[in-house]
Write an enzyme that holds these catalytic residues in place. Structure first.
Site, PDB file in Angstrom:
ATOM      1  N   CYS A  77       0.565  -1.148   0.072  1.00 57.48           N
ATOM      2  CA  CYS A  77       0.036   0.083   0.020  1.00 57.48           C
ATOM      3  C   CYS A  77       0.893   1.209   0.091  1.00 57.48           C
ATOM      4  CB  CYS A  77      -0.999   0.167   1.401  1.00 57.48           C
ATOM      5  SG  CYS A  77      -2.103  -1.491   1.121  1.00 57.48           S
ATOM      6  N   CYS A 421      18.305 -18.879  -0.453  1.00 59.98           N
ATOM      7  CA  CYS A 421      16.895 -19.144   0.323  1.00 59.98           C
ATOM      8  C   CYS A 421      17.211 -19.074   1.518  1.00 59.98           C
ATOM      9  CB  CYS A 421      16.488 -20.549  -0.374  1.00 59.98           C
ATOM     10  SG  CYS A 421      15.071 -21.193   0.755  1.00 59.98           S
TER      11      CYS A 421
END
Length: 527
Positions: A77, A421
């Site tokens: 957002c 990872c």
């Protein structure tokens, strides 16, 4: 979540800018104070700030209202906020009849429930005060993308063309123009055309029913024509008299024919490369700083027309920042010029047999050979390390995987990982401890394989870490391990021959395998 460069999106995955899924919300949000009815609705950076009372007022006052449901803690957002404000400014400067607003979702649970908001940010578009059927925005996360999407909903999505002068003016202004030639502007085909125009934001649309324009462009039946200032210059999509205009078929046609015959791969073109949904990509690796390499593009382009829609021709500049693409194909920059073909659905990769001169004929022959199944795909593999079996954790690569994993006398537990990872790094101590614990067991092998540098014929690795158990025996059985990644649970799993008690807790979502980057959807934080 870390993500790997996936085959399917290999050419740096075109995250296309529509909304997808991402983090789970849960952060605190301050509830807005009660506001007296009739009080002026506040604005922030040109955006109305609404709540459950003022939304109703805004819907009454504004005939076209876009509402962003956001969360104060939502990173996506925050990224969208400046673009959303710019979109509001663009539309205000045009005196467009659209108002942009926002609602703090966590502070307004009744609204998020009413409008079925399942993630942040979610944008809903309301017209004529109708709050029961808002349209959800799924376009680019840019100011111009949002603004253009709204323009095509409050205004015409295509220009009505009544004479040749209007057509020429439209074609002169844009590199690509889509014109629908329809004898009946009130028919279903026209409606389908306009529906497509509403969402195809990267193209300009026009339409006409004028007989003289049909004649001018050599048309005798309803046709959608893509005019472009490159390659063939024009592509026609005749409307089927029996079935009418199919939205999906027309959309695919326009995407395919709006692509250049040869597309240079970069971050700007990758979204369109994958939006084309052409399964076969032929890559020419060249060094653009070398004249003799640049000259090869002429032959490469000459070979492309017969394969349009079936094979996408892509040029990769090894002198640019494309090392990830080279690594994916197991190539070094000094090996250019060279060709590779990948099927992005199966992720199978193909190379020419031997060294070939790159000519139009050789490029076409290579394509045909792959499409006809005459060339076998290749698998990436590192070389077998000299000390691969010296430590407690054995090192596997493609070249020794079959021999070790499917040894009928061994129970083999393999970790498939990616060097970058974070989840793999977190579980590394437990994996080392497991190998140390069972190092004296002749029938148990604890191993690991870097799945970013080694490919397997038997299966594909789609997330990291992936753990698989290969029990002893002739059946080539494979058991996926999907439980907690710690020494105690690993040990129970091995001691039981690849089984866990039913009550064993599953790995929490926060530690789920890190997915490869194979989504074309942009991020959204889930509720």
């Amino acid at each position: 979540m870390d993500k790997q460069l996936l085959p399917v999106l290999l050419l740096l995955l075109g995250v296309s800018g529509s909304w997808g899924q991402g983090e789970e919300p849960g952060g605190p949000s301050e509830v807005l104070p009660e506001e007296p009815t009739g009080e002026e609705v506040p604005k922030e950076d040109g955006i109305l700030v609404l709540n459950h009372r003022t939304l109703s007022l805004a819907l009454q006052e504004h005939s076209a209202l876009m509402v962003e449901f956001y969360a104060p803690w939502c990173g996506h957002c925050k990224e969208l906020a400046p673009e959303y404000s710019k979109a509001a400014a663009l539309l205000a400067a045009e005196s467009a009849v659209v108002t942009l607003a926002k609602v703090d979702g966590p502070a307004e649970p009744e609204l998020t429930k009413e409008f079925e908001v399942v993630g942040y940010p979610t944008l809903k578009f309301f017209q004529n005060g109708n709050r029961t059927n808002p349209e959800e925005y799924a376009g680019p996360k840019t100011a111009e993308g949002i603004a253009e999407w709204l323009r095509r909903r409050v205004g015409p999505s295509a220009t009505h063309l009544e004479d040749e002068e209007g057509v020429q003016a439209l074609m002169a202004k844009w590199d690509m123009v889509v014109i629908g030639f329809f004898q009946d502007l009130q028919g279903k085909d026209m409606a389908t055309f306009l529906a497509l125009a509403k969402d195809a934001l990267d193209m300009t649309f026009g339409f006409t029913d004028q007989p003289q324009l049909f004649e001018k462009f050599g048309l005798t039946k309803d046709t959608v024509v893509l005019f472009k200032k490159f390659d063939e210059g024009r592509a026609d999509f005749p409307v089927d008299k029996e079935t009418g205009l199919d939205l999906g078929d027309l959309s695919r046609f326009l995407v395919i024919h709006s692509m250049h015959l040869v597309t240079e791969f970069n971050s700007q073109t990758s979204p369109k490369i994958f939006a084309a949904k052409i399964l076969n990509h032929l890559l020419l690796f060249v060094n653009q700083t070398l004249a003799q390499h640049r000259e090869l593009l002429t032959d490469f382009r000459e070979a492309a027309p017969p394969f349009r829609g079936q094979v996408l021709f892509v040029m990769v500049d090894v002198a640019a920042d494309n090392s990830h693409v080279l690594n994916y194909f197991g190539l070094k920059a000094e090996e250019a010029p060279t060709l590779r073909l990948i099927n992005v659905e199966t992720t199978k990769k193909y190379a020419p047999t031997g060294v070939i001169a790159i000519t139009a004929a050789s490029v076409a022959a290579f394509c045909q050979a792959v499409l006809h199944g005459e060339i076998k795909h290749y698998l990436l593999s590192q070389e077998i390390p000299p000390d691969w079996d010296q430590g407690p954790v054995k090192t596997l690569v493609s070249k020794n995987f079959e021999q070790v994993a499917f040894d009928e006398t061994k129970n083999v537990f393999v970790k498939f990982y990616a060097p970058w990872c974070s989840h793999c790094k977190e579980m590394a101590p437990a994996w080392e401890a497991l190998a140390e614990k069972y190092k004296d067991r002749e029938d148990i092998v604890i191993a690991e394989l870097d799945a970013t540098a080694n490919e397997l014929e038997a299966f594909s690795v789609l997330g990291y870490p992936t753990l698989k158990f290969f029990p002893a025996g002739p059946d080539r059985k494979v058991i996926d391990y999907k439980s907690t990644r710690d020494l105690e649970t690993f040990s129970k799993f091995l001691d039981s021959g690849g089984h866990l008690p039913k009550e064993e807790p599953k790995e929490p979502a926060a530690s789920a395998p890190e997915a490869q980057a194979n989504s074309t959807l942009g991020p959204k934080e889930e509720l």
